[in-house]
Motif scaffolding. Structure first.
Motif, mmCIF file in Angstrom:
data_model
loop_
_atom_site.group_PDB
_atom_site.id
_atom_site.type_symbol
_atom_site.label_atom_id
_atom_site.label_comp_id
_atom_site.label_asym_id
_atom_site.label_seq_id
_atom_site.Cartn_x
_atom_site.Cartn_y
_atom_site.Cartn_z
ATOM 1 N N PHE A 95 0.850 -1.197 0.000
ATOM 2 C CA PHE A 95 0.000 0.000 0.000
ATOM 3 C C PHE A 95 0.883 1.244 0.000
ATOM 4 N N GLN A 96 1.848 1.270 0.924
ATOM 5 C CA GLN A 96 2.685 2.462 1.048
ATOM 6 C C GLN A 96 3.502 2.706 -0.227
ATOM 7 N N ILE A 97 4.003 1.625 -0.806
ATOM 8 C CA ILE A 97 4.814 1.762 -2.022
ATOM 9 C C ILE A 97 3.949 2.278 -3.171
ATOM 10 N N ALA A 98 2.737 1.716 -3.309
ATOM 11 C CA ALA A 98 1.853 2.164 -4.396
ATOM 12 C C ALA A 98 1.458 3.623 -4.188
ATOM 13 N N ARG A 99 1.262 4.015 -2.931
ATOM 14 C CA ARG A 99 0.935 5.426 -2.685
ATOM 15 C C ARG A 99 2.134 6.315 -3.019
ATOM 16 N N ALA A 100 3.327 5.828 -2.707
ATOM 17 C CA ALA A 100 4.526 6.625 -3.008
ATOM 18 C C ALA A 100 4.612 6.919 -4.504
ATOM 19 N N ASP A 101 4.080 5.990 -5.313
ATOM 20 C CA ASP A 101 4.073 6.203 -6.771
ATOM 21 C C ASP A 101 3.185 7.373 -7.170
ATOM 22 N N GLN A 102 2.237 7.727 -6.310
ATOM 23 C CA GLN A 102 1.313 8.820 -6.636
ATOM 24 C C GLN A 102 1.902 10.184 -6.298
ATOM 25 N N VAL A 103 3.022 10.180 -5.551
ATOM 26 C CA VAL A 103 3.579 11.442 -5.044
ATOM 27 C C VAL A 103 4.977 11.622 -5.633
ATOM 28 N N GLN A 106 9.418 10.551 -4.309
ATOM 29 C CA GLN A 106 9.485 9.591 -3.197
ATOM 30 C C GLN A 106 10.526 8.500 -3.470
ATOM 31 N N SER A 107 11.089 7.944 -2.380
ATOM 32 C CA SER A 107 12.070 6.865 -2.524
ATOM 33 C C SER A 107 11.728 5.752 -1.534
ATOM 34 N N PRO A 108 10.642 5.027 -1.811
ATOM 35 C CA PRO A 108 10.184 4.044 -0.822
ATOM 36 C C PRO A 108 11.192 2.931 -0.543
ATOM 37 N N THR A 109 11.955 2.514 -1.553
ATOM 38 C CA THR A 109 12.932 1.433 -1.317
ATOM 39 C C THR A 109 13.932 1.861 -0.255
ATOM 40 N N TRP A 110 14.500 3.004 -0.476
ATOM 41 C CA TRP A 110 15.514 3.546 0.432
ATOM 42 C C TRP A 110 14.905 3.781 1.815
ATOM 43 N N ASP A 111 13.734 4.383 1.850
ATOM 44 C CA ASP A 111 13.111 4.723 3.131
ATOM 45 C C ASP A 111 12.822 3.469 3.958
#
Ligand SMILES: Cc1ncc(C[n+]2csc(CCOP(=O)(O)OP(=O)(O)O)c2C)c(N)n1
Ligand SMILES: [Mg+2]
Length: 729
Positions: A95-103, A106-111
């Motif tokens: 969920f968080q990764i897919a949301r990061a794609d909307q913003v 963002q760097s969800p992997t790193w975070d």
């Protein structure tokens, strides 16, 4: 062999062989392009789970609870807006990764890898805990305590709607947001969750707006205990006020379609809904948990055969969006990239010492627009006939009522909530007339559930309100205290100060109500509040102090974002006289609204050097009664009213006893775990003068004539003072 490795090998083998689990054909409205993006998010979530296990094996990672099997949640994220506040289940990395794609940016992997590594650069918790969360993505971090985030999700949804009527200065959530809150199937049974569902239903049943989407991620099991087959549908499909939606969480297309319908329903009707996502759990509960120790191997393998990633590859192929070969290379590339990034993440700094860990216990201050307060005309209009009485001595409960009135007049973002606070004006009349003065929107009569009251306050605080919830009696805090201890107090800590829930919780408490109520209305223990890091516990002993302290408490909440508990001594609410009937010795006039008593400022009455009596609440009243008899014996006292019970106002206490030859502590809370323990320790560490204490017994309180038998009295204070004076002479 590790189940994670088995699932990985199965995936590689079955995609190469085009051996897919069966399922429905893909059906819109998800586009092929969007489906590919979601599949990428699913692969990243899966690769991160695998990496967390590798990091733990290498001693570089500290948390392995994963999202494998729940990757379909990516489609739920896609059905929501990036600004919809999301209170997430711990299996919601996708969920968080897919949301990061909307913003953008963002760097969800790193975070997420930084959080696995407990690096102080982890952008959500600063390395304090592995939590999902992101300020930029409107995902506040959640604690591990199952279901405890549901009451505040209800509160946040209420706050979204309330902010349309009156938008507070620090409001954060868009006016057309819906609040999203996910949890597991076992968690849905928790009484905290059930309370939140009930409160949401109770609210929507009366057509009060509540844009809230609950989402149950039903993998059929909680650690090792199975959820009875069909239970979630059976118990949630037909609830009044809660619309039920259900989808196949293994199917991105179905999940997106149904989640979008559910989100549309909630957004357009501003009513709560329940989205039931059927999913599977891969690899057991967490790293060390072996599902084959409590489930037949065949069952474990059957779940694994239904890997949602295999379903996604099948669906993308059937839709013509991506071939299995391409899907396989996305998967492999993602795993390789995550492993590479992890090598960097583990080199980043970690928290080193207590100071660094504790840096976010106290939230940051925030700028607040100055206020000039209400005009004299507006005050006159609201106070009406009461205004004349401001210059006459009054009892404690009335002065609190007036202080609340002035605060609500001055600060539009203050809302109060509690059982019977509105129409009735509180059991003891403390909030009388406030609903007439400020309306039911700001004086909320809640249903009878303390968890929901505090959850409402937390949720509203997260959207910029300054809530003043009331707990009717201290004894009734305990069934809900985790909302303060585990939720409100930890939010700044686990979010590195990025999320806060400032509030002033008013609680009527302590003992000495003559012959009324027994223990449940005379709870004299505050131990559970005193050991919560960051929580401020205030306790006034008289009306003028109460008004001045309350103003400071609201300032602390509003400007410094603090969690404050304001403990009101019930027995002193109506107290008029001190020594004899009709002397009016315990009444005061209403202090000017500009006057405050600063946080940590203690009260010192008298300058006697023979004995400093250090006390609070009812102890102050009783000590004043004892003082006259002591003076008749030539013992000159000063009475020190602590006012702030936690954190201990150490510097002010030390200063206040300076010059006194002896110190007597009068503590109406229990001998064990009571306030006196902390005071004894403090004075032992900082002073050489003889020291004694009287406390309540380690007992509950009786009703009837023995109502005060277990607590300090005027006589016992006198006796203790005399024996302390004799000691060592
Ligand atoms: C109040 C509380 N009690 C117990 C636990 C321990 N615990 C953590 S997860 C879990 C099972 C949750 O199952 P479910 O809600 O179905 O979520 P799942 O892990 O299956 O996704 C339990 C009992 C906890 N975290 N909080
Ligand atoms: Mg479960």
């Amino acid at each position: 062999m590790d189940r994670a490795a088995i699932v990985h090998d199965n995936f590689l083998r079955r995609v190469a062989a085009r051996d897919f689990p069966e399922g429905s054909a893909p059906a819109g409205p998800l586009s092929g392009h969007e489906a590919v993006a979601l599949y990428r998010a699913q692969c990243l979530s899966r690769a991160l789970d695998r990496q967390s296990r590798a990091m733990q094996k290498a001693g570089q990672g500290f948390y392995t609870i994963g999202s494998s099997g729940h990757e379909g949640m990516a489609a739920v994220a896609a059905a929501l807006r990036q600004t919809d506040p999301a209170f997430l289940h711990y299996r919601d990395a996708a969920f968080q990764i897919a949301r990061a794609d909307q913003v953008p940016g963002q760097s969800p992997t790193w975070d997420i890898l930084l959080s696995f590594a407990s690096s102080s650069e982890d952008p959500i918790s600063g390395g304090r805990h592995k939590v999902l969360g992101s300020k930029a993505l409107c995902i506040p971090p959640q604690t591990s305590t199952i279901a405890s985030h549901l009451p505040k999700a209800v509160g946040a949804a209420y706050a979204v709607a309330a902010a349309r009527r009156h938008r507070p200065e620090h409001a954060d959530m868009p006016e057309d947001a819906i609040v999203y809150c996910s949890f597991g199937d076992a968690s849905a049974n928790h009484s905290t969750a059930q309370g939140a569902f009930n409160t949401a239903q109770w609210t929507s049943f009366q057509s009060v707006p509540l844009p809230l989407l609950f989402c149950c991620e039903d993998n059929g099991i909680g650690i090792s205990t199975k959820t009875p087959k069909g239970w979630i549908a059976a118990t949630f499909a037909n609830r009044p006020g809660l619309k039920y939606f259900s989808c196949d969480g293994l199917d991105l297309f179905d999940t997106y379609r149904v989640a979008q319908q559910a989100a549309d329903y909630v957004r357009s009707r501003r009513k709560p809904a329940f989205l039931h996502v059927r999913t599977v759990r891969l690899y057991g509960h967490a790293g060390a948990d072996m599902p084959t120790t409590y489930m037949p191997k065949a069952e474990v393998e059957a779940e694994e055969a239904n890997d949602p990633l295999l379903h996604s590859v099948r669906l993308l192929d059937q839709f013509g969006a991506m071939s299995p070969e391409q899907a396989l290379s996305v998967y492999n590339d993602t795993c390789a990239r995550v492993a590479r990034v992890a090598e960097q993440a583990i080199t980043r700094p970690r928290l080193q010492n207590a100071k660094e860990v504790m840096a976010s216990l106290i939230p940051p201050t925030r700028p607040c627009a100055p206020t000039n307060g209400p005009t004299p005309e507006r005050r006159a209009e609201v106070f009406g006939g009461d205004l004349k009485a401001h210059s006459e001595p009054q009892i404690l409960s009335r002065l609190i009522n007036w202080a609340l009135t002035d605060l609500m007049l001055e600060l539009g973002e203050i809302v109060m909530m509690g059982e019977d606070v509105g129409r009735k004006g509180g059991v003891y009349g403390v909030t009388q007339k406030l609903q007439t003065r400020f309306g039911p929107d700001r004086m909320i009569d809640t249903l009878l559930d303390e968890q929901s009251i505090l959850g409402l306050a937390i949720g509203m605080a997260q959207n910029g309100f300054t809530p003043i919830p009331e707990i009717q009696f201290l004894a009734y805090l305990h069934n809900a205290e985790d909302q303060l201890r585990g939720e409100a107090a930890t939010l700044p800590f686990f979010s590195n100060g990025q999320y806060t829930n400032p509030m002033v919780v008013r609680i009527a408490g302590l003992g000495y109500q003559k012959g009324f109520g027994g223990h449940f209305h005379n709870d004299n223990s505050v131990a559970v509040l005193r050991d919560i890091p960051g929580l401020i516990l205030a306790c006034p002993s008289n009306g003028a102090d109460a008004a001045r302290m309350l103003r400071e408490c609201v300032r602390l909440a509003r400007e410094e974002q603090r969690l404050v508990v304001f403990l009101e001594p019930i027995a002193l609410y109506p107290m008029r006289d001190l020594h004899e009937a009709g002397d009016g010795g315990w009444m005061q006039t209403y202090p000017d609204p500009s006057e405050k008593i600063g946080f940590g400022e203690v009260g010192v009455d008298g300058d006697g050097d023979d004995l400093a009596i250090v006390t609070f609440g009812n102890g102050v009243y009783l000590s004043h009664q004892a003082r006259a008899a002591l003076l008749a014996d030539g013992i000159k006292t000063r009475i020190i009213d602590m006012r702030w019970l936690s954190p201990l106002p150490k510097a002010a206490l030390t200063q206040a006893v300076t010059g006194a030859e002896r110190i007597l502590i009068v503590d109406e809370t229990r001998h064990h775990g009571g306030v006196a323990e902390a005071l004894m320790a403090h004075f032992h560490e900082t002073s050489d003068v003889p020291l004694a204490r009287i406390t309540a017994e380690d007992s509950f309180i009786a009703t009837g004539p023995a109502y005060a038998a277990t607590m300090p009295s005027k006589d016992s204070i006198e006796a203790a003072a005399r024996s302390l004076m004799e000691a060592g002479t």
